[in-house]
Design a protein around this motif. Structure first.
Motif, short mmCIF file in Angstrom:
data_model
loop_
_atom_site.label_atom_id
_atom_site.label_comp_id
_atom_site.label_asym_id
_atom_site.label_seq_id
_atom_site.Cartn_x
_atom_site.Cartn_y
_atom_site.Cartn_z
N GLY A 1 5.84 8.71 -8.03
CA GLY A 1 5.90 7.95 -6.80
C GLY A 1 4.56 7.74 -6.12
N GLU A 2 3.45 7.95 -6.85
CA GLU A 2 2.13 7.80 -6.24
C GLU A 2 1.86 6.35 -5.82
OE1 GLU A 2 1.65 11.15 -9.34
OE2 GLU A 2 2.63 9.18 -9.25
N PHE A 3 1.15 6.21 -4.71
CA PHE A 3 0.67 4.90 -4.27
C PHE A 3 -0.53 4.51 -5.14
CE2 PHE A 3 1.79 6.50 0.26
CZ PHE A 3 3.14 6.36 -0.01
N LEU A 4 -0.82 3.20 -5.24
CA LEU A 4 -2.01 2.78 -5.97
C LEU A 4 -3.27 3.37 -5.36
CD1 LEU A 4 -1.64 -0.97 -7.03
CD2 LEU A 4 -1.72 1.06 -8.48
N MET A 5 -3.31 3.48 -4.04
CA MET A 5 -4.52 4.00 -3.39
C MET A 5 -4.84 5.42 -3.83
SD MET A 5 -3.53 4.94 0.58
CE MET A 5 -2.47 3.57 0.96
N GLN B 1 0.81 -1.22 0.00
CA GLN B 1 0.00 0.00 0.00
C GLN B 1 0.84 1.27 0.00
OE1 GLN B 1 0.03 -2.49 2.22
NE2 GLN B 1 -0.53 -1.84 4.29
N PHE B 2 2.13 1.17 0.38
CA PHE B 2 3.01 2.34 0.40
C PHE B 2 4.14 2.23 -0.62
CE2 PHE B 2 1.61 2.04 5.01
CZ PHE B 2 0.53 2.88 4.81
N ASP B 3 3.98 1.33 -1.58
CA ASP B 3 4.97 1.21 -2.64
C ASP B 3 4.65 2.26 -3.72
OD1 ASP B 3 7.15 0.25 -3.94
OD2 ASP B 3 6.48 -1.84 -3.99
#
Length: 291
Positions: free
Chosen positions: A27-31, A19-21
């Motif tokens: 560099g956005e997270f998937l969430m 969730q923080f990759d």
């Protein structure tokens, strides 16, 4: 409308906290892509459920990015956040699963909400479909976004999927299969060798819920704890939904959209996910910098 993202996982198969990759070009997270899509279709509240150790980082990170008019809550899923019952302690060290994750947000959600995994990509049109459903949602009517089974598989190993059993567009149940892989035009369960159609619909944990579910989760959570779960047993949201279906307390409409799901089961899935985002940005579906 509220978007609830479950971001308290430990990343056992992936090897780190998915969730923080970083997946987006900045560099956005998937969430963040799910948040962007939800805001596009009128969602005003964002709630993220995470571990205590990540709470302040995530709050600070998102406050700098989300529009100022959006209400943000970051809440903690804690092992000790349970209904007030006489409870016999176990050797458990982690929280109780996805139903407890949703229940953790009971104090900050008062309207209809979508609940998703923070480390999956669900697609813009899924949020359009959910927003349209919420406009006429009854208290006892819930929604589940259905995705085509074949399009949710990984090239790098078997995956777990919940195959939807439906009648007249409504959910009867979800069959959990843990070792699914493509085999020609079919999909095979490597445990039983049972074959499934590539076009079967599956649940990827995109649910549309009414806030009355918090009371039902509390009731079923008590029953779960009184059953004496061991240190690894999970209290899952789909099992709560299934129990409410069995009790005829709710109906669950299987929603459809043109959205394509992708997620990260293995480290080797990461490049695929990043390339998928690049293609969507090149098509103009997302800006190169979300915020």
């Amino acid at each position: 409308m509220t978007l609830l993202l479950m971001a308290a996982g430990r990343g056992s198969r992936y090897g780190s906290l998915k969730q923080f990759d970083e997946f987006g070009p900045n560099g956005e997270f998937l969430m963040e892509y799910s948040m962007f899509d939800a805001l596009k279709y009128g969602f005003k509240n964002i709630v993220v459920v995470t571990q205590e150790s990540n709470r302040e980082f995530l709050r600070s990170y998102l406050e700098k990015r989300l529009p100022k008019h959006i209400k943000l809550d970051v809440v903690v899923q804690s092992l000790n956040d349970i209904p007030e019952i006489e409870y016999i302690p176990t050797d458990r060290t982690k929280p109780w699963g996805t139903a407890q994750a949703v229940w953790s947000a009971r104090h900050v959600i008062t309207n209809s909400f979508v609940v998703i995994n923070a480390d999956d990509f669900y697609g813009s049109d899924a949020f359009r479909s959910a927003a349209n459903f919420i406009e006429s949602q009854a208290d006892n009517e819930y929604g589940l976004m259905g995705y085509v089974l074949f399009e949710t598989l990984s090239k790098y190993g078997p995956v777990s999927r919940g195959i939807c059993q439906t009648s007249n567009g409504h959910l009867i149940g979800v069959q959990e299969i843990t070792q699914l892989e493509a085999s020609g035009d079919l999909v095979v369960d490597r445990v039983t060798n049972k074959e499934f159609s590539a076009n079967d619909l599956v649940s990827m944990n995109f649910w549309v819920c009414h806030p009355k579910i918090f009371k039902e989760i509390s009731r079923l959570f008590v029953a779960f704890l009184k059953g004496g779960p061991d240190e690894k047993e999970e209290f899952y949201l789909p099992k709560v939904i299934q129990q409410l279906l069995n009790e005829n307390k709710i109906r669950v409409k299987v929603l459809s959209s043109s959205a394509k799901w992708f997620g990260i089961t293995y480290q080797t899935d990461k490049l695929m996910a990043k390339n998928s985002l690049v293609k969507l940005i090149e098509k103009g579906e997302y800006p190169s910098s979300l915020w």
